[in-house]
Design a protein around this motif. Structure first.
Motif, PDB file in Angstrom:
ATOM      1  N   LEU A  28      37.146  44.801  43.880  1.00 39.29           N
ATOM      2  CA  LEU A  28      36.906  46.239  43.869  1.00 39.29           C
ATOM      3  C   LEU A  28      35.810  46.667  42.901  1.00 39.29           C
ATOM      4  O   LEU A  28      35.056  47.617  43.181  1.00 39.29           O
ATOM      5  CB  LEU A  28      38.197  46.983  43.514  1.00 39.29           C
ATOM      6  N   PHE A  29      35.695  45.976  41.762  1.00 40.12           N
ATOM      7  CA  PHE A  29      34.833  46.488  40.698  1.00 40.12           C
ATOM      8  C   PHE A  29      33.740  45.520  40.246  1.00 40.12           C
ATOM      9  O   PHE A  29      32.871  45.901  39.469  1.00 40.12           O
ATOM     10  CB  PHE A  29      35.686  46.879  39.477  1.00 40.12           C
ATOM     11  N   GLU A  30      33.781  44.279  40.728  1.00 41.24           N
ATOM     12  CA  GLU A  30      32.783  43.301  40.290  1.00 41.24           C
ATOM     13  C   GLU A  30      31.996  42.679  41.435  1.00 41.24           C
ATOM     14  O   GLU A  30      31.192  41.774  41.213  1.00 41.24           O
ATOM     15  CB  GLU A  30      33.468  42.201  39.458  1.00 41.24           C
ATOM     16  N   LYS A  64      42.525  49.094  38.337  1.00 39.71           N
ATOM     17  CA  LYS A  64      41.771  49.140  37.076  1.00 39.71           C
ATOM     18  C   LYS A  64      42.717  49.265  35.890  1.00 39.71           C
ATOM     19  O   LYS A  64      42.580  48.550  34.884  1.00 39.71           O
ATOM     20  CB  LYS A  64      40.779  50.309  37.090  1.00 39.71           C
ATOM     21  N   ARG A  89      42.657  52.870  41.991  1.00 41.43           N
ATOM     22  CA  ARG A  89      42.622  53.324  40.599  1.00 41.43           C
ATOM     23  C   ARG A  89      43.632  52.543  39.747  1.00 41.43           C
ATOM     24  O   ARG A  89      43.361  52.192  38.598  1.00 41.43           O
ATOM     25  CB  ARG A  89      42.935  54.816  40.571  1.00 41.43           C
ATOM     26  N   TYR A 102      40.786  43.144  41.236  1.00 39.91           N
ATOM     27  CA  TYR A 102      39.842  43.855  40.368  1.00 39.91           C
ATOM     28  C   TYR A 102      38.424  43.317  40.591  1.00 39.91           C
ATOM     29  O   TYR A 102      37.460  44.081  40.658  1.00 39.91           O
ATOM     30  CB  TYR A 102      40.255  43.681  38.905  1.00 39.91           C
TER      31      TYR A 102
END
Length: 339
Positions: free
Chosen positions: A310-312, A287, A284, A307
């Protein structure tokens, strides 16, 4: 002896309750699960601290009102995502000023608030004495074995920090004080990002060279952002900076390192979280730190690479290659800019 209420019965909340109870304080530990409170009252909390006998004078409850009414010193030991909810619930039961001591390490995505800021937003001034951050290189598993541990109590009000120092300090748990709340909170939160990255490189089978590089350059970008936000540069050379970074990046006790290690070995983020069974704050926080780097226009390449993983959907190996292929740079630029 003082009365103290601890909110959050995970490994760290339980370990700190252990310290406070051993110091002779009247400690009431709150958990939202009645069955966990019953177990703690039988002197164990095996989900979080296996094979540890808790002090007989440590009591637990699942009644929030009872925990609030027990004292005027509150230790907030819940995950970052639960801070607002728990503080709001505390506020609804509170009829006196209380000292809030928070021990969580994270930043709230989107709002980009530090935990002390979140507490101040949720608790009105008439119910608020002060907030102190307790942070540093500290694994709960070692604290309850009474192994030497050193942390920092930070508050803009030195007297409040010294009060927390007096509550916790004993022969195996040493507490320093600091007035740099921003630096202590940023260091404690962002080191989890670097620990995730180090865990990934370990999982990929890379060696100590990669680990040392990530830790050193990771500290540089943590300090770069922290100073831009108003922190004191020297804080990042202390317990809540390089100290916390070392312990989180090099120990199997570290949830963030373990999560990164599993990612490096090819597991998906969902598989990792299911297997961990506990909060991994660094996910978390990655982000939030990515958003902070954009908001403050501070380059944070390791954070950006994590990032992307984890998120892309970027692979861990591709992320490492992107980091290694960045433009040439003079190492001393970061150090000079912090002065």
């Amino acid at each position: 002896m003082e009365k103290i209420s601890v909110f959050g019965a995970g490994s760290w909340g339980t370990a700190l309750s252990y310290v406070l109870a051993q110091n002779g304080h009247d400690v009431l530990l709150w958990t939202h699960r009645a069955e966990q409170a019953e177990e703690i009252n039988q002197h164990t909390n095996n989900r979080y601290l296996k094979n540890i006998k808790l002090p007989e004078n440590l009591k637990a409850t699942s009644d929030l009102k009872a925990a609030v009414n027990h004292s005027a010193t509150f230790v907030i030991a819940v995950p970052t995502k639960a801070v607002r909810e728990v503080c709001s619930a505390i506020k609804d039961e509170l009829d006196k000023k209380a000292l809030f001591v928070h021990v969580s390490k994270g930043i709230e995505p989107d709002s980009l608030k530090r935990i002390s800021e979140m507490i101040r937003e949720e608790v009105p001034p008439q119910l608020f004495e002060d907030v102190v951050v307790l942070s540093g290189p500290s694994h709960a598993e070692e604290v309850v074995l009474e192994q030497p541990t050193t942390v920092t109590a930070a508050s803009e009000n030195t007297a409040s920090a010294e009060k927390v120092q007096d509550l916790f300090m004993n022969h195996y748990f040493r507490v320093y004080t600091n007035t740099d709340v921003i630096g202590v909170e940023i260091g404690g939160a962002l080191k989890n990002i670097i620990a995730l990255a180090v865990g990934i490189t370990d999982g990929l089978g890379y060696g100590d060279n990669a680990k040392a590089a990530l830790m050193t350059r990771g500290l540089a970008e943590i300090a770069r952002l922290g100073v831009k936000m108003g922190a004191t540069p020297l804080t990042f050379s202390g317990l809540t900076g390089v100290g916390d970074l070392i312990v989180t990046c090099t120990s199997p006790h570290s949830r963030n390192w373990r999560a990164g290690n599993m990612l490096g070995k090819g597991k998906t983020i969902d598989q990792v979280l299911e297997e961990m069974g506990m909060v991994v704050e660094g996910i978390r926080t990655t982000k939030a730190a990515h958003q902070l780097s954009e908001a403050y226009d501070v380059p944070m390449p390791i954070t950006d690479a994590l990032y992307a993983v984890l998120f892309e959907g970027v692979s861990t190996k591709d992320a490492v290659e992107l980091l290694m292929g960045r433009m040439k740079k003079n190492e001393m630029e970061d150090l000079i800019n912090l002065l």
